[in-house]
Design an enzyme around this catalytic site. Structure first.
Site, PDB file in Angstrom:
ATOM      1  N   ASP A  57      -2.366  -4.128   2.642  1.00  0.00           N
ATOM      2  CA  ASP A  57      -3.476  -4.677   1.851  1.00  0.00           C
ATOM      3  C   ASP A  57      -3.185  -6.126   1.505  1.00  0.00           C
ATOM      4  O   ASP A  57      -2.050  -6.488   1.170  1.00  0.00           O
ATOM      5  CB  ASP A  57      -3.658  -3.878   0.563  1.00  0.00           C
ATOM      6  N   TYR A  62      -4.637 -13.960  -3.092  1.00  0.00           N
ATOM      7  CA  TYR A  62      -3.182 -13.963  -3.063  1.00  0.00           C
ATOM      8  C   TYR A  62      -2.655 -15.245  -2.414  1.00  0.00           C
ATOM      9  O   TYR A  62      -2.595 -15.374  -1.193  1.00  0.00           O
ATOM     10  CB  TYR A  62      -2.653 -12.739  -2.313  1.00  0.00           C
ATOM     11  N   LYS A  88     -10.148  -8.265   0.670  1.00  0.00           N
ATOM     12  CA  LYS A  88     -11.089  -8.193  -0.443  1.00  0.00           C
ATOM     13  C   LYS A  88     -12.123  -9.305  -0.354  1.00  0.00           C
ATOM     14  O   LYS A  88     -11.907 -10.321   0.303  1.00  0.00           O
ATOM     15  CB  LYS A  88     -10.317  -8.245  -1.768  1.00  0.00           C
TER      16      LYS A  88
END
Length: 349
Positions: A57, A62, A88
């Protein structure tokens, strides 16, 4: 418990999503709290792959894209047909002046700022940008990232939901899923309440829930997890250590929910640690394995920033935990009496 055992996210998606029981959380590869070098990041991903982990993931947030870009190198080495990848949407990255960079907890990031956008155009742009950073269109799951109120207030959540359901965001996710470009949609959030709210409005396949079903928190047992079972919605459990304290124990400076732990949490963790010690079991091992006792929880995804941390996660995951430990934790009212716990040999298959 075998980490490489695969389990489907749910039983109803047109293209089933297979998850290894232990996954890999990609936030540390975005330089979370500290800078790591590219070669160390690649060695960390290789260590996860070599251990049998096949679910990974990541997210644009990030490291403002750095985590996704580091995954792109690994995807060229890995057997992509054997892995499952999620990222995401909802945070769009834009070029900006240096003073407008929004690194949050990440260091040494590209010169970008985050713009929240859950509209049709925002979801599609976020998806296309991730494909460019990953160097691949093999994205299995898309999660709405931090669509809940968090620290931004209820008005923030309400506006995000208006964008999602009135300005085409959910339609974008549905189109991508129906076209076979992704296999599953959901949300990656820090509260279970927003997941219930989303399920009231539309169909979702799974949720990446961080830190809300752990040795310290079992409130989702009341309504949310039973709803997931009823609706065949899979849970990916992030943050099994509640931001650190269940890994470190109640040491000075221990963090709970991204902040210094209050005394009542420190006290409870001390008691949890004492019961674990009485059974010669590391607290961190009990914390990592506990969520998988619930049938709605399909995988748990701790992060890692070094190969040694990956190997530690693997060893912790495979630690044998006596059934008496769970019984004693319930007997001491440290976990809820109705909390299902991992049972052997079912989880060791």
């Amino acid at each position: 418990m075998k980490l490489a055992t695969k389990i489907p996210l749910n039983q109803r998606t047109a293209s089933p999503v297979a998850l290894t029981r232990l996954g890999f959380g990609g936030a540390p590869l975005g330089n979370l709290y500290r800078k790591i070098e590219d070669d160390e990041a690649q060695a960390t991903l290789d260590a996860a792959w070599d251990a049998g982990i096949r679910y990974f993931d990541t997210a644009p947030q990030y490291g403002l894209g750095r985590s996704e870009m580091r995954f792109s190198e690994a995807l060229r080495r890995f057997e992509t047909d054997a892995l499952t990848l999620s990222t995401k949407v909802g945070r769009v990255l834009e070029d900006c002046p240096i003073d407008d960079v929004t690194p949050e907890a990440f260091v040494d990031v590209p010169q970008k700022r985050i713009v929240f956008d859950f509209t049709y155009e925002g979801i599609m742009r976020s998806y296309e940008d991730s494909i460019q950073r990953l160097g691949s269109d093999q994205i299995d799951m898309l999660f709405l990232h931090d669509i809940d109120s968090g620290t931004n207030g209820q008005a923030f959540e309400d506006n995000n939901l208006r964008q999602l359901f009135s300005q085409g965001g959910y339609r974008a996710l549905s189109e991508l899923r129906e076209a076979g470009k992704i296999s599953a949609i959901g949300a990656g959030v820090n509260t279970w309440q927003i997941c219930e709210r989303l399920l009231e409005e539309a169909e979702f396949d799974g949720f990446l829930l961080a830190g809300r079903y752990t040795l310290l928190e079992q409130d989702p047992l009341d309504s949310f997890l039973p709803l997931c079972i009823k609706r065949d919605v899979g849970i990916i459990l992030g943050g099994p250590y509640n931001s650190g304290i269940l890994a470190t124990g109640a040491i000075e400076g221990a963090r709970y929910d991204y902040a210094p732990a209050p005394e009542h949490i420190l006290s409870r963790v001390r008691k949890l640690g004492e019961v674990c010690a009485a059974h010669d079991t590391p607290l961190i091992a009990a914390a990592l394995q506990f969520p998988l006792g619930h049938e709605a929880v399909k995988t748990v995804i701790p992060g890692a920033s070094t190969p040694d941390e990956v190997r530690q996660n693997v060893a912790i995951f495979e630690t044998l935990i006596p059934q008496a430990l769970w019984s004693d934790l319930k007997g001491e009212s440290l976990i809820r009496p109705d909390a299902p716990t991992p049972m052997e040999p079912d989880h060791a298959a």
